[in-house]
Design a protein around this motif. Structure first.
Motif, PDB file in Angstrom:
ATOM      1  N   LYS A 135      -0.272 -40.468  17.946  1.00  0.00           N
ATOM      2  CA  LYS A 135      -1.645 -40.464  18.446  1.00  0.00           C
ATOM      3  C   LYS A 135      -2.632 -40.553  17.286  1.00  0.00           C
ATOM      4  CE  LYS A 135      -0.420 -39.974  22.709  1.00  0.00           C
ATOM      5  NZ  LYS A 135      -0.549 -41.101  23.659  1.00  0.00           N
ATOM      6  N   GLY A 138      -3.730 -38.246  25.412  1.00  0.00           N
ATOM      7  CA  GLY A 138      -3.203 -39.401  26.130  1.00  0.00           C
ATOM      8  C   GLY A 138      -4.216 -39.963  27.100  1.00  0.00           C
ATOM      9  N   GLY A 191      -0.958 -33.994  22.306  1.00  0.00           N
ATOM     10  CA  GLY A 191      -0.512 -35.325  22.716  1.00  0.00           C
ATOM     11  C   GLY A 191      -0.907 -35.548  24.166  1.00  0.00           C
TER      12      GLY A 191
END
Length: 296
Positions: A14, A93, A68
Protein backbone atom coordinates in the motif's frame (compact mmCIF):
# COMPACT_ATOMS: atom_id res chain seq x y z
CA UNK A 1 -9.18 -4.35 28.05
CA UNK A 2 -5.48 -4.04 28.87
CA UNK A 3 -3.67 -1.90 26.32
CA UNK A 4 0.10 -1.97 26.55
CA UNK A 5 1.68 -4.21 23.89
CA UNK A 6 0.58 -3.34 20.35
CA UNK A 7 1.41 -5.62 17.42
CA UNK A 8 1.19 -4.14 13.92
CA UNK A 9 0.61 -6.01 10.65
CA UNK A 10 1.52 -3.87 7.63
CA UNK A 11 0.58 -4.39 3.99
CA UNK A 12 3.80 -3.14 2.46
CA UNK A 13 2.27 -2.88 -1.02
CA UNK A 14 0.00 0.00 0.00
CA UNK A 15 1.28 3.43 -1.01
CA UNK A 16 0.51 5.06 2.35
CA UNK A 17 1.66 2.16 4.50
CA UNK A 18 5.17 3.49 5.17
CA UNK A 19 4.18 6.94 6.45
CA UNK A 20 1.15 5.75 8.39
CA UNK A 21 3.07 2.83 9.87
CA UNK A 22 5.77 5.14 11.19
CA UNK A 23 3.07 7.47 12.50
CA UNK A 24 1.49 4.58 14.39
CA UNK A 25 4.81 3.69 15.99
CA UNK A 26 5.24 7.34 17.05
CA UNK A 27 1.73 7.42 18.58
CA UNK A 28 2.49 4.25 20.52
CA UNK A 29 5.68 5.68 21.98
CA UNK A 30 4.00 8.99 22.83
CA UNK A 31 1.33 7.14 24.83
CA UNK A 32 3.74 4.78 26.62
CA UNK A 33 2.68 1.77 24.54
CA UNK A 34 5.11 -0.84 23.28
CA UNK A 35 4.95 -1.42 19.50
CA UNK A 36 6.18 -4.57 17.74
CA UNK A 37 6.03 -5.89 14.20
CA UNK A 38 7.01 -8.91 12.16
CA UNK A 39 10.71 -8.59 11.21
CA UNK A 40 9.97 -7.79 7.54
CA UNK A 41 7.43 -5.11 8.49
CA UNK A 42 9.78 -3.62 11.08
CA UNK A 43 12.59 -3.40 8.53
CA UNK A 44 10.20 -1.85 5.99
CA UNK A 45 9.29 0.95 8.42
CA UNK A 46 12.88 1.50 9.46
CA UNK A 47 12.48 0.12 12.98
CA UNK A 48 14.29 -3.24 12.91
CA UNK A 49 14.63 -3.10 16.71
CA UNK A 50 10.87 -3.65 16.99
CA UNK A 51 10.93 -6.89 15.00
CA UNK A 52 9.45 -9.99 16.64
CA UNK A 53 8.51 -13.46 15.40
CA UNK A 54 4.86 -14.30 14.80
CA UNK A 55 4.80 -16.76 17.70
CA UNK A 56 6.26 -14.14 20.03
CA UNK A 57 3.74 -11.55 18.83
CA UNK A 58 0.83 -13.89 19.57
CA UNK A 59 1.98 -14.44 23.14
CA UNK A 60 3.10 -10.86 23.81
CA UNK A 61 0.46 -8.55 22.31
CA UNK A 62 -2.74 -7.12 23.84
CA UNK A 63 -3.90 -5.63 20.55
CA UNK A 64 -3.21 -6.12 16.83
CA UNK A 65 -3.54 -3.21 14.42
CA UNK A 66 -3.70 -4.16 10.74
CA UNK A 67 -2.65 -1.50 8.25
CA UNK A 68 -4.11 -2.36 4.85
CA UNK A 69 -7.46 -3.36 3.41
CA UNK A 70 -10.04 -5.96 4.39
CA UNK A 71 -7.69 -8.66 3.08
CA UNK A 72 -4.95 -7.62 5.49
CA UNK A 73 -7.46 -7.64 8.35
CA UNK A 74 -8.71 -11.12 7.38
CA UNK A 75 -5.18 -12.48 7.49
CA UNK A 76 -4.44 -10.86 10.85
CA UNK A 77 -7.73 -12.15 12.30
CA UNK A 78 -6.96 -15.76 11.32
CA UNK A 79 -3.46 -15.52 12.76
CA UNK A 80 -4.37 -13.98 16.13
CA UNK A 81 -7.84 -15.39 16.84
CA UNK A 82 -6.51 -18.63 18.41
CA UNK A 83 -4.50 -16.50 20.85
CA UNK A 84 -7.55 -14.39 21.75
CA UNK A 85 -5.86 -11.11 20.77
CA UNK A 86 -8.28 -8.33 19.64
CA UNK A 87 -7.82 -6.92 16.13
CA UNK A 88 -8.35 -3.39 14.84
CA UNK A 89 -8.09 -2.46 11.17
CA UNK A 90 -7.03 0.79 9.48
CA UNK A 91 -8.31 0.96 5.93
CA UNK A 92 -5.82 1.50 3.12
CA UNK A 93 -7.87 -0.49 0.62
CA UNK A 94 -11.03 0.15 -1.38
CA UNK A 95 -14.08 -0.90 0.60
CA UNK A 96 -12.76 -1.39 4.13
CA UNK A 97 -16.03 -2.89 5.34
CA UNK A 98 -14.36 -4.68 8.27
CA UNK A 99 -11.81 -2.03 9.19
CA UNK A 100 -12.42 0.39 12.07
CA UNK A 101 -10.81 3.63 10.89
CA UNK A 102 -9.75 5.60 7.85
CA UNK A 103 -6.18 7.02 7.62
CA UNK A 104 -7.37 10.61 8.10
CA UNK A 105 -8.87 9.61 11.44
CA UNK A 106 -5.74 7.91 12.75
CA UNK A 107 -5.09 10.37 15.60
CA UNK A 108 -8.73 10.32 16.75
CA UNK A 109 -8.67 6.52 16.63
CA UNK A 110 -5.72 6.48 18.99
CA UNK A 111 -7.35 8.96 21.36
CA UNK A 112 -10.51 6.82 21.45
CA UNK A 113 -8.46 3.73 22.20
CA UNK A 114 -6.50 5.35 25.01
CA UNK A 115 -9.68 6.81 26.54
CA UNK A 116 -11.49 3.49 26.35
CA UNK A 117 -14.10 4.81 23.88
CA UNK A 118 -14.36 1.47 22.13
CA UNK A 119 -16.06 -1.88 22.49
CA UNK A 120 -15.13 -5.50 21.92
CA UNK A 121 -17.17 -7.50 19.44
CA UNK A 122 -16.73 -11.22 18.81
CA UNK A 123 -17.28 -12.78 15.38
CA UNK A 124 -17.55 -16.43 14.40
CA UNK A 125 -14.90 -18.30 12.47
CA UNK A 126 -15.37 -21.26 10.17
CA UNK A 127 -13.42 -24.47 10.55
CA UNK A 128 -12.93 -26.40 7.32
CA UNK A 129 -11.59 -29.93 7.08
CA UNK A 130 -10.54 -31.84 3.95
CA UNK A 131 -10.73 -35.64 4.01
CA UNK A 132 -9.04 -37.74 1.33
CA UNK A 133 -9.42 -41.52 1.26
CA UNK A 134 -10.49 -41.51 4.89
CA UNK A 135 -7.61 -39.33 6.12
CA UNK A 136 -7.75 -35.69 7.20
CA UNK A 137 -5.28 -33.87 4.94
CA UNK A 138 -5.95 -30.31 6.07
CA UNK A 139 -7.79 -28.10 8.57
CA UNK A 140 -8.22 -24.36 8.14
CA UNK A 141 -9.85 -21.35 9.83
CA UNK A 142 -11.76 -18.68 7.89
CA UNK A 143 -13.42 -15.45 8.95
CA UNK A 144 -15.42 -14.68 5.79
CA UNK A 145 -15.83 -17.85 3.79
CA UNK A 146 -14.63 -21.20 2.55
CA UNK A 147 -15.23 -21.79 -1.16
CA UNK A 148 -15.23 -25.00 -3.16
CA UNK A 149 -14.51 -23.73 -6.64
CA UNK A 150 -13.31 -24.73 -10.07
CA UNK A 151 -10.30 -24.05 -12.23
CA UNK A 152 -10.56 -21.66 -15.18
CA UNK A 153 -12.21 -23.95 -17.74
CA UNK A 154 -13.85 -26.70 -15.66
CA UNK A 155 -17.38 -27.27 -14.39
CA UNK A 156 -17.67 -29.26 -11.19
CA UNK A 157 -20.34 -31.07 -9.20
CA UNK A 158 -20.60 -30.54 -5.46
CA UNK A 159 -22.78 -33.05 -3.62
CA UNK A 160 -23.96 -31.27 -0.46
CA UNK A 161 -25.22 -32.50 2.89
CA UNK A 162 -26.33 -30.79 6.08
CA UNK A 163 -24.99 -33.14 8.70
CA UNK A 164 -25.95 -36.57 7.38
CA UNK A 165 -28.97 -35.36 5.40
CA UNK A 166 -28.65 -34.87 1.64
CA UNK A 167 -29.29 -31.29 0.50
CA UNK A 168 -28.53 -30.91 -3.22
CA UNK A 169 -26.03 -31.49 -6.00
CA UNK A 170 -24.85 -28.21 -7.48
CA UNK A 171 -23.42 -28.33 -11.01
CA UNK A 172 -21.61 -25.15 -11.88
CA UNK A 173 -18.70 -23.09 -10.57
CA UNK A 174 -18.82 -24.27 -6.95
CA UNK A 175 -20.28 -23.47 -3.53
CA UNK A 176 -19.57 -20.73 -0.97
CA UNK A 177 -19.92 -21.45 2.75
CA UNK A 178 -19.84 -18.15 4.63
CA UNK A 179 -20.18 -16.82 8.15
CA UNK A 180 -22.56 -13.97 8.91
CA UNK A 181 -19.50 -11.70 8.71
CA UNK A 182 -18.77 -13.08 5.25
CA UNK A 183 -22.34 -12.47 4.08
CA UNK A 184 -21.23 -9.04 2.80
CA UNK A 185 -18.32 -10.50 0.82
CA UNK A 186 -18.21 -13.12 -1.98
CA UNK A 187 -21.53 -14.67 -0.95
CA UNK A 188 -23.27 -11.33 -1.49
CA UNK A 189 -21.75 -11.04 -4.97
CA UNK A 190 -23.12 -14.50 -5.78
CA UNK A 191 -26.65 -13.55 -4.73
CA UNK A 192 -26.54 -14.52 -1.06
CA UNK A 193 -28.35 -12.65 1.74
CA UNK A 194 -26.91 -10.04 4.08
CA UNK A 195 -26.95 -11.41 7.63
CA UNK A 196 -26.28 -9.61 10.91
CA UNK A 197 -22.82 -10.59 12.24
CA UNK A 198 -24.44 -11.19 15.64
CA UNK A 199 -25.98 -14.40 14.29
CA UNK A 200 -24.16 -17.71 14.62
CA UNK A 201 -24.99 -19.36 11.31
CA UNK A 202 -23.61 -20.72 8.05
CA UNK A 203 -24.68 -19.37 4.65
CA UNK A 204 -24.50 -21.80 1.73
CA UNK A 205 -24.49 -20.09 -1.68
CA UNK A 206 -24.07 -21.96 -4.99
CA UNK A 207 -21.94 -20.20 -7.61
CA UNK A 208 -23.50 -20.00 -11.09
CA UNK A 209 -25.36 -23.26 -10.55
CA UNK A 210 -27.01 -24.68 -13.67
CA UNK A 211 -30.47 -24.85 -12.05
CA UNK A 212 -33.32 -22.39 -11.77
CA UNK A 213 -34.07 -23.34 -8.19
CA UNK A 214 -30.56 -22.97 -6.79
CA UNK A 215 -30.71 -20.42 -3.97
CA UNK A 216 -28.75 -19.55 -0.85
CA UNK A 217 -29.55 -21.39 2.36
CA UNK A 218 -28.94 -20.18 5.91
CA UNK A 219 -28.46 -22.95 8.46
CA UNK A 220 -27.94 -23.02 12.21
CA UNK A 221 -24.45 -22.72 13.65
CA UNK A 222 -25.12 -26.00 15.44
CA UNK A 223 -25.26 -27.77 12.07
CA UNK A 224 -22.40 -28.65 9.73
CA UNK A 225 -22.03 -28.55 5.97
CA UNK A 226 -20.46 -31.49 4.18
CA UNK A 227 -19.68 -31.89 0.50
CA UNK A 228 -18.19 -34.42 -1.89
CA UNK A 229 -16.44 -33.06 -4.96
CA UNK A 230 -16.89 -34.63 -8.40
CA UNK A 231 -14.02 -33.30 -10.49
CA UNK A 232 -10.75 -34.49 -11.95
CA UNK A 233 -7.46 -33.64 -10.27
CA UNK A 234 -6.55 -30.02 -10.89
CA UNK A 235 -10.12 -28.97 -11.69
CA UNK A 236 -11.28 -28.04 -8.17
CA UNK A 237 -9.84 -26.24 -5.18
CA UNK A 238 -10.73 -24.97 -1.73
CA UNK A 239 -10.10 -21.30 -1.00
CA UNK A 240 -9.99 -19.77 2.49
CA UNK A 241 -11.05 -16.11 2.74
CA UNK A 242 -9.97 -15.74 -0.89
CA UNK A 243 -6.33 -15.76 0.23
CA UNK A 244 -5.25 -19.37 0.66
CA UNK A 245 -5.78 -22.08 -1.97
CA UNK A 246 -5.72 -25.86 -1.52
CA UNK A 247 -6.18 -28.30 -4.44
CA UNK A 248 -9.00 -30.86 -4.25
CA UNK A 249 -9.19 -34.27 -5.89
CA UNK A 250 -12.11 -36.37 -7.08
CA UNK A 251 -13.80 -37.97 -4.08
CA UNK A 252 -12.47 -35.49 -1.51
CA UNK A 253 -14.89 -34.63 1.28
CA UNK A 254 -15.05 -31.13 2.73
CA UNK A 255 -16.65 -30.48 6.12
CA UNK A 256 -17.36 -26.94 7.31
CA UNK A 257 -18.69 -25.87 10.71
CA UNK A 258 -18.37 -23.00 13.15
CA UNK A 259 -15.04 -23.08 14.95
CA UNK A 260 -14.61 -22.98 18.70
CA UNK A 261 -12.27 -20.02 18.26
CA UNK A 262 -13.78 -16.58 17.71
CA UNK A 263 -12.28 -13.32 16.44
CA UNK A 264 -12.31 -10.29 18.73
CA UNK A 265 -12.74 -6.98 16.90
CA UNK A 266 -12.20 -3.54 18.39
CA UNK A 267 -15.17 -1.33 17.45
CA UNK A 268 -14.86 2.45 17.59
CA UNK A 269 -17.69 5.02 17.75
CA UNK A 270 -19.52 5.22 14.41
CA UNK A 271 -18.49 1.73 13.32
CA UNK A 272 -21.89 0.09 13.79
CA UNK A 273 -22.73 -2.69 11.31
CA UNK A 274 -25.82 -1.06 9.82
CA UNK A 275 -24.07 2.27 9.45
CA UNK A 276 -21.25 0.53 7.54
CA UNK A 277 -23.85 -1.27 5.44
CA UNK A 278 -25.53 1.99 4.56
CA UNK A 279 -22.43 4.08 3.90
CA UNK A 280 -19.92 1.63 2.42
CA UNK A 281 -21.81 -0.96 0.41
CA UNK A 282 -24.62 1.16 -1.01
CA UNK A 283 -22.35 3.64 -2.77
CA UNK A 284 -19.64 1.33 -4.11
CA UNK A 285 -21.26 0.63 -7.49
CA UNK A 286 -21.91 4.31 -8.24
CA UNK A 287 -18.32 5.53 -8.10
CA UNK A 288 -16.40 6.43 -11.22
CA UNK A 289 -14.56 3.46 -12.82
CA UNK A 290 -11.10 4.62 -11.70
CA UNK A 291 -12.36 4.71 -8.10
CA UNK A 292 -13.70 1.16 -8.07
CA UNK A 293 -10.54 -0.84 -8.66
CA UNK A 294 -10.28 -3.13 -5.63
CA UNK A 295 -6.88 -3.63 -4.03
CA UNK A 296 -6.38 -6.07 -1.16
Amino acid sequence: MTLKNVAMIVNKEKVRAYNLGRQLVTYCKEHSLEPALLPADAAFLGYPEYGMSLQELKQWSNLVISLGGDGTLLGAARLFAPAGVPVLGINLGHLGFLTAAEPEHLEQMFLDLIAGRCSLQERNLLKARIQRRGQVVGEYLALNDVVITKSAFARIQVICYIGNEYLATYRGDGVIVATATGSTAYSLSAGGPIVSPALGCLIITPICAHALGARSLVISGRESFEASVVANKGEAMLTVDGQEVYPLEKGDKVQVMLAEERVKFICLPGQEFYRALRTRLQDSCFKLPEETIVEY
